[in-house]
Design an enzyme around this catalytic site. Structure first.
Site, PDB file in Angstrom:
ATOM      1  N   LYS A   1      45.170  -4.852  23.243  1.00  0.00           N
ATOM      2  CA  LYS A   1      44.118  -4.109  23.662  1.00  0.00           C
ATOM      3  C   LYS A   1      44.434  -2.402  23.756  1.00  0.00           C
ATOM      4  O   LYS A   1      45.380  -2.289  23.510  1.00  0.00           O
ATOM      5  CB  LYS A   1      43.694  -4.369  25.224  1.00  0.00           C
ATOM      6  CG  LYS A   1      44.885  -4.190  26.063  1.00  0.00           C
ATOM      7  CD  LYS A   1      44.582  -4.851  27.337  1.00  0.00           C
ATOM      8  CE  LYS A   1      45.768  -4.657  28.457  1.00  0.00           C
ATOM      9  NZ  LYS A   1      45.538  -5.511  29.592  1.00  0.00           N
TER      10      LYS A   1
ATOM     11  N   TYR B   1      50.606  29.352  32.548  1.00  0.00           N
ATOM     12  CA  TYR B   1      49.385  29.475  33.563  1.00  0.00           C
ATOM     13  C   TYR B   1      50.030  29.324  35.021  1.00  0.00           C
ATOM     14  O   TYR B   1      50.823  28.554  35.227  1.00  0.00           O
ATOM     15  CB  TYR B   1      48.385  28.403  33.543  1.00  0.00           C
ATOM     16  CG  TYR B   1      47.629  28.505  31.959  1.00  0.00           C
ATOM     17  CD1 TYR B   1      46.845  29.538  31.956  1.00  0.00           C
ATOM     18  CD2 TYR B   1      47.486  27.409  30.972  1.00  0.00           C
ATOM     19  CE1 TYR B   1      45.915  29.851  30.775  1.00  0.00           C
ATOM     20  CE2 TYR B   1      46.813  27.720  29.791  1.00  0.00           C
ATOM     21  CZ  TYR B   1      45.966  28.846  29.934  1.00  0.00           C
ATOM     22  OH  TYR B   1      45.194  29.003  28.607  1.00  0.00           O
TER      23      TYR B   1
HETATM   24  C1  LIG Z   1      46.782  -6.232  29.815  1.00  0.00           C
HETATM   25  C2  LIG Z   1      46.941  -7.522  30.261  1.00  0.00           C
HETATM   26  C3  LIG Z   1      48.068  -8.227  29.827  1.00  0.00           C
HETATM   27  C4  LIG Z   1      49.189  -7.600  29.220  1.00  0.00           C
HETATM   28  O1  LIG Z   1      49.829  -6.896  30.298  1.00  0.00           O
HETATM   29  P1  LIG Z   1      51.453  -6.256  30.227  1.00  0.00           P
HETATM   30  O2  LIG Z   1      51.762  -5.853  31.280  1.00  0.00           O
HETATM   31  O3  LIG Z   1      51.111  -4.963  29.233  1.00  0.00           O
HETATM   32  O4  LIG Z   1      52.365  -7.252  29.172  1.00  0.00           O
HETATM   33  C5  LIG Z   1      47.929  -9.743  30.053  1.00  0.00           C
HETATM   34  N1  LIG Z   1      47.281 -10.206  30.626  1.00  0.00           N
HETATM   35  C6  LIG Z   1      45.904  -9.734  31.287  1.00  0.00           C
HETATM   36  C7  LIG Z   1      44.991 -10.457  31.751  1.00  0.00           C
HETATM   37  C8  LIG Z   1      45.879  -8.248  30.950  1.00  0.00           C
HETATM   38  O5  LIG Z   1      45.111  -7.454  31.442  1.00  0.00           O
END
Ligand SMILES: *Cc1c(COP(=O)(O)O)cnc(C)c1O
Length: 377
Positions: A53, A269
């Site tokens: 994702k 800044y």
């Molecule tokens: C993002 C996500 C993962 C992966 O999680 P990591 O901690 O990056 O390994 C797995 N399952 C779900 C439901 C998630 O939202």
């Protein structure tokens, strides 16, 4: 000698964009593939999926996913429907692609048209997906997510008795997600494991999935039939202490200018940093517009080989000022590359200095970097 225009262009431009680039992001696809293999071996005999994702956590799904597929991964997770549609175009028809958010109302036909497996998170999502399945006289694939202690996504235990339509579906997995797996001593891990074991018994014979990156390291009780790592694939430490994953990212920025300033002179800044002594300041070509968080102002650092160059003053949109006094004078020239993430400073180190986690540092990586991919061997 008079040169033709095309000859002039050939002389005046760099054939390679890297020398022009203010900052270079190098992504090691071989290290990502090696991390997937290491996690798959640790979780075996459970299968190992890959969570890709948010554009593979900012690293570029179009490049990362083929490397994971070549390493043997056959099950991919994204969050949004459109990420799934884009990934289907990269992957071709074979591997499974699950969509963690499930279908938003009315988008069920799009989910089916691209052969995506929705994670169904509510009785409403189950009912809508099952209605589509019945109308097509086919058992559409699905993953059922149960909430066991996060109250984020997933069917609440109290909702289970109103659940209708599951029998019309081809359930790939029953899954849940751990809230505190990055803290092995947290009591929620055992509580969620027990709740998940109890709830999954309602679907005897359906495979189960609980662990993401950190959960894989809580032991085989947490592995069930499929593990779903994301962050660990990309080198983020899954547990406190020594990181067993290979680093996958190097972020280098070029020095644009150096200057010497006297004691008491202010930098950046808000003039939040003042030179305590004669100081050499180096300004580098990366800033918060590149996802290098402003919260790292006066806290982060860059590295020149093994020499630490602390951020002096605030992170600007396009640049960061470094206290480069510790480096040999002639080592710092316009164009010289320093590491913001690299051999001496991990993604997790850079994140901690900005008051965040490696996940956010990776997914914030900006679009302006020149990206180099090291192919998997
Ligand atoms: C993002 C996500 C993962 C992966 O999680 P990591 O901690 O990056 O390994 C797995 N399952 C779900 C439901 C998630 O939202």
């Amino acid at each position: 000698m008079v040169r033709s225009a095309s000859e002039f262009v050939a002389i005046a431009t760099h054939p390679d964009p890297a020398p022009r680039a203010g900052a270079i992001l190098t992504i090691d696809l071989g290290a990502i593939a090696a991390n997937w293999r290491a996690l798959a071996a640790r979780a075996s005999p459970a299968l190992c999926a890959a969570v890709v994702k948010a554009d593979a956590y900012g690293l570029g799904a179009a490049r990362v996913v083929p490397a994971l597929e070549a390493a043997g991964c056959r099950y991919f997770f994204v969050a949004h429907l459109d990420e799934g549609i884009a990934l289907r175009a990269v992957l071709g028809p074979e591997p499974a692609i699950a969509v963690l958010h499930g279908p938003l109302p009315g988008t069920e036909p799009d989910m089916a048209a691209h052969d995506l497996v929705p994670v169904l998170n509510s009785a409403q999502q189950v009912a809508a997906w099952a209605a589509l399945a019945r109308s097509r006289r086919t058992k559409l694939p699905a993953i059922l997510q149960l909430d066991t202690g996060m109250a984020r996504l997933g069917i609440a235990p109290g909702e289970l008795d109103q659940l209708g339509g599951v029998a019309d579906l081809d359930l790939h997995y029953v899954m849940s997600h751990l809230a505190c797996a990055d803290d092995p001593a947290h009591p929620a891990n055992a509580t969620q494991l027990l709740a998940f074991r109890t709830l999954r018994d309602r679907w005897p014979g359906v495979p189960a999935s609980l662990a993401a990156s950190s959960g894989i390291f809580l032991g085989s009780d947490f592995h069930f039939d499929l593990v779903r790592p994301g962050a660990a694939l990309y080198g983020v430490a899954p547990q406190p202490g020594a990181n067993p994953m290979r680093p996958c990212v190097r972020l280098q920025a070029r020095i644009v200018q150096t200057r010497d300033i006297p004691p008491g002179e202010a930098v950046g800044y808000g003039q939040t940093w003042r030179a305590p002594a004669p100081t050499r300041i180096a300004t580098i070509a990366a800033g918060y517009a590149d996802g290098f968080l402003r919260s790292a102002s006066n806290r982060g650092c860059a590295w020149l080989d093994g020499i630490r160059l602390p951020f002096a003053g605030r992170v600007s949109m396009d640049s960061i000022t470094l206290d480069a006094s510790a480096a040999p004078r002639d080592a710092l020239q316009p164009g010289t590359l320093v590491d913001l993430i690299g051999p001496h400073w991990t993604v997790d180190d850079a994140a901690a200095a900005a008051g965040t986690i490696g996940y956010e540092t990776l997914t914030a990586l900006g679009a302006r970097y020149h990206r180099c991919y090291i192919p998997a061997p």
